[in-house]
Design a protein around this motif. Structure first.
Motif, PDB file in Angstrom:
ATOM      1  N   ASP A  21       0.841  -1.186   0.000  1.00 10.87           N
ATOM      2  CA  ASP A  21       0.000   0.000   0.000  1.00 10.87           C
ATOM      3  C   ASP A  21       0.879   1.239   0.000  1.00 10.87           C
ATOM      4  O   ASP A  21       1.113   1.868  -1.019  1.00 10.87           O
ATOM      5  N   ASP A  22       1.446   1.550   1.170  1.00  8.11           N
ATOM      6  CA  ASP A  22       2.317   2.724   1.254  1.00  8.11           C
ATOM      7  C   ASP A  22       3.667   2.371   1.871  1.00  8.11           C
ATOM      8  O   ASP A  22       4.334   3.221   2.442  1.00  8.11           O
ATOM      9  N   GLU A  23       4.054   1.090   1.793  1.00 13.09           N
ATOM     10  CA  GLU A  23       5.328   0.676   2.353  1.00 13.09           C
ATOM     11  C   GLU A  23       6.490   1.316   1.605  1.00 13.09           C
ATOM     12  O   GLU A  23       6.401   1.608   0.420  1.00 13.09           O
ATOM     13  N   ARG A  24       7.565   1.487   2.331  1.00 18.33           N
ATOM     14  CA  ARG A  24       8.804   1.918   1.674  1.00 18.33           C
ATOM     15  C   ARG A  24       9.347   0.786   0.809  1.00 18.33           C
ATOM     16  O   ARG A  24       9.088  -0.385   1.054  1.00 18.33           O
ATOM     17  N   ARG A  52      17.361   0.681 -12.282  1.00 12.46           N
ATOM     18  CA  ARG A  52      17.183   2.135 -12.212  1.00 12.46           C
ATOM     19  C   ARG A  52      15.861   2.566 -12.844  1.00 12.46           C
ATOM     20  O   ARG A  52      15.180   3.466 -12.345  1.00 12.46           O
ATOM     21  N   HIS A  53      15.497   1.928 -13.947  1.00 15.78           N
ATOM     22  CA  HIS A  53      14.196   2.225 -14.549  1.00 15.78           C
ATOM     23  C   HIS A  53      13.058   1.843 -13.596  1.00 15.78           C
ATOM     24  O   HIS A  53      12.077   2.600 -13.470  1.00 15.78           O
ATOM     25  N   LEU A  58       8.605   3.403  -9.993  1.00 16.04           N
ATOM     26  CA  LEU A  58       7.966   3.371  -8.678  1.00 16.04           C
ATOM     27  C   LEU A  58       7.827   4.785  -8.114  1.00 16.04           C
ATOM     28  O   LEU A  58       6.775   5.162  -7.573  1.00 16.04           O
ATOM     29  N   ARG A  59       8.867   5.562  -8.217  1.00 21.64           N
ATOM     30  CA  ARG A  59       8.798   6.932  -7.701  1.00 21.64           C
ATOM     31  C   ARG A  59       7.746   7.753  -8.444  1.00 21.64           C
ATOM     32  O   ARG A  59       7.039   8.572  -7.838  1.00 21.64           O
ATOM     33  N   ALA A  60       7.634   7.541  -9.742  1.00 21.48           N
ATOM     34  CA  ALA A  60       6.628   8.273 -10.515  1.00 21.48           C
ATOM     35  C   ALA A  60       5.213   7.914 -10.073  1.00 21.48           C
ATOM     36  O   ALA A  60       4.282   8.715 -10.229  1.00 21.48           O
ATOM     37  N   ASP A  61       5.058   6.733  -9.498  1.00 24.57           N
ATOM     38  CA  ASP A  61       3.763   6.300  -8.976  1.00 24.57           C
ATOM     39  C   ASP A  61       3.664   6.503  -7.472  1.00 24.57           C
ATOM     40  O   ASP A  61       2.877   5.840  -6.780  1.00 24.57           O
ATOM     41  N   ASN A  62       4.498   7.407  -6.958  1.00 25.60           N
ATOM     42  CA  ASN A  62       4.428   7.876  -5.566  1.00 25.60           C
ATOM     43  C   ASN A  62       4.878   6.865  -4.515  1.00 25.60           C
ATOM     44  O   ASN A  62       4.528   6.992  -3.341  1.00 25.60           O
ATOM     45  N   TYR A  63       5.672   5.864  -4.926  1.00 25.28           N
ATOM     46  CA  TYR A  63       6.325   5.010  -3.940  1.00 25.28           C
ATOM     47  C   TYR A  63       7.521   5.774  -3.351  1.00 25.28           C
ATOM     48  O   TYR A  63       8.188   6.542  -4.056  1.00 25.28           O
ATOM     49  N   THR A  64       7.801   5.521  -2.091  1.00 21.98           N
ATOM     50  CA  THR A  64       9.015   6.025  -1.465  1.00 21.98           C
ATOM     51  C   THR A  64      10.103   4.977  -1.670  1.00 21.98           C
ATOM     52  O   THR A  64      10.010   3.870  -1.123  1.00 21.98           O
ATOM     53  N   VAL A  65      11.086   5.282  -2.496  1.00 25.78           N
ATOM     54  CA  VAL A  65      12.106   4.301  -2.857  1.00 25.78           C
ATOM     55  C   VAL A  65      13.466   4.765  -2.343  1.00 25.78           C
ATOM     56  O   VAL A  65      13.943   5.846  -2.700  1.00 25.78           O
TER      57      VAL A  65
END
Length: 507
Positions: A21-24, A52-53, A58-65
């Protein structure tokens, strides 16, 4: 909690990220992976560019990576736990032997907790395989079990078309008018080009035992899929342009035609960008929509559902002994020609050149040219396995080790019931390599006799005590029995000469 995504688990379709859901998300780009053993430049680019892609998607979809570019996994975990002391990590089990324990130990040492969950990038779970397997399990039986379990190409309890296997229809050689479709090629974007430049700078000649003599100058431009989008496009290209003739020509070898109608999906499959289920079901959907040849479709399903899955479980169950298995006591080093491609044997020169340029050759070239020669030559299985790991863009230990040590080298009978060695007859029947070769395919002894012929018969003579009782070897040993002592002595002399020439770089 943090989801730890390894470099060959780049998926949101299954596994922890499919439920997150919102996990790192933690990703560690550990350079020790690239420095531990030689790897083809395209393999390194594929792994690091895909990671890297995936991070950026993931970052573009609001994941904290959290993405750590470091030398070792330990350094990446140090950085993570400095920010998140005592964190709990969740990760799919890695496919490589011993990696579970290594990763768990690294996390434990830093005061964290690692939960390893089932690796969902395969179709058959370990418990399912172990419940099925008896003491004498066979690949064909496993394949039929998987067909029944998945329902793929099944009509009730029976296989579609009435046969489980259409191999006999898949041994055609294309005519002179054959024009294979162009292989899908993906132009590297700026991110991938950055990785290409770094790999060229950091690893060209940077190994203690560099592949290809440290010379990677002749590699082609990188063009493998390293994103989910490109991987799906590669799947579409196979299904729409290549699957129809995949079956009949899957064993054929043509000069200058490295890809022919092969799927070219092992890279995204092994990175996790594609799942075997979606690959097979996409082919089956096309089969129903277009009435594709059943032999082609079944042949592909068998490679993915039967062979690839079976390799994973043989590796899992037979390691660590599998890696050093050597039941024929082969003791020779790998000839230098495997690294340089410098040989008058046209078949070997052609295939090695393709591996040098693009990190790829198809399965019959791997088995019946590269492994066939090394096995009859007497190369240690582990040495050949090391070369395959260094040479191929899709090389991972869980798949190269059973294929090379088990099937290719017959280092163990845990996988194959007979060695896959042959004379020039097979190569001549399935390729055009022999036509322009400096060696005569019809000669076994004497000047310019094809090295495969003497090595093949010498192999049978050397291992007669071990192999004669094999029911699948009866016919070839009947031909060996027809040779008198003088002919056998001449074969041994020619085989010794071939080995000396190869060792000296003059074959």
């Amino acid at each position: 909690m943090t989801v730890w995504v390894l470099g060959d688990q780049l998926t949101r379709e299954v596994g922890p990220l499919s439920r997150a859901d919102d996990e790192r998300v933690l990703m560690i780009e550990a350079r020790e992976f690239a420095r531990k053993l030689p790897s083809h430049p395209h393999k390194l680019v594929a792994v690091f560019a895909a990671m890297r892609h995936f991070r950026d998607e993931l970052r573009a979809d609001n994941y904290t990576v959290e993405y750590h570019t470091v030398e070792t996994f330990g350094e990446g975990l140090d950085a993570h736990f400095a920010d998140y002391p005592g964190d709990r990590l969740e990760c799919m089990r890695p496919a490589s032997h011993g990696a579970d324990e290594r990763l768990t130990g690294l996390v434990d040492e830093r005061g964290g907790d690692l939960a390893l969950v089932e690796n969902e990038l395969f179709l058959c779970a370990p418990d399912e395989f172990d419940d099925w397997a008896d003491e004498d399990f066979k690949q064909e039986d496993f394949y039929r079990m998987m067909r029944r379990e998945t329902g793929y190409l099944m009509a009730g309890d029976d296989p579609v078309g009435g046969e489980w296997n259409y191999d006999t229809e898949n041994r055609e050689f294309p005519g002179s008018d054959y024009e294979p479709p162009d292989a899908p090629w993906f132009e590297p974007d700026d991110l991938t080009e950055t990785v290409v430049e770094w790999v060229d700078e950091a690893f060209s000649g940077g190994y203690d035992e560099p592949p290809y003599g440290g010379d990677w100058a002749d590699q082609e431009k990188f063009g493998w899929p390293v994103t989910r989008e490109a991987s799906l496009a590669a799947l579409d290209a196979f299904v729409e342009e290549r699957i129809d003739k995949f079956g009949p020509y899957q064993d054929a070898m043509l000069t200058g035609e490295a890809t022919m109608h092969h799927a070219l999906l092992s890279v995204p499959l092994n990175l996790g960008l594609l799942h075997p289920r979606e690959v097979v079901e996409r082919v089956l959907d096309e089969y129903e929509a277009r009435d594709l040849p059943l032999a082609s479709v079944e042949g592909f399903v068998r490679q993915v559902v039967g062979w690839r899955e079976f390799m994973r479980h043989v590796y899992r169950r037979e390691m660590p002994e599998l890696a050093s298995a050597n039941q024929l006591d082969a003791d020779r080093s790998l000839p230098e020609l495997y690294w340089t491609g410098e040989t008058e044997m046209n078949c070997l020169a052609e295939v090695v050149d393709g591996v040098r340029k693009r990190g790829y050759s198809h399965h019959i070239e791997r088995l019946m040219v590269l492994s066939n020669f090394a096995t009859s030559f007497g190369v240690r299985p582990a040495a050949l396995n090391r070369w395959f790991h260094a040479g191929y863009v899709d090389a991972y230990h869980w798949v190269t080790t059973p294929n090379v040590v088990g099937m290719g080298s017959f280092g163990t009978d845990a996988l194959s019931t007979k060695p896959y060695v042959s004379s020039a007859n097979y190569i001549d029947g399935m390729s055009d390599f022999c036509g322009d070769c400096a060696y005569a395919k019809t000669k076994t002894v004497g000047e310019n006799a094809c090295p495969f012929n003497a090595l093949y018969w010498d192999f049978l003579g050397t291992h007669e005590e071990r192999l004669r009782g094999n029911g699948r070897m009866g016919l070839v040993y009947s031909h060996w029995d027809d040779k008198d002592e003088d002919e056998r002595a001449a074969i041994r002399e020619r085989a010794d000469e071939v080995r000396a020439l190869a060792d000296d770089g003059d074959l």
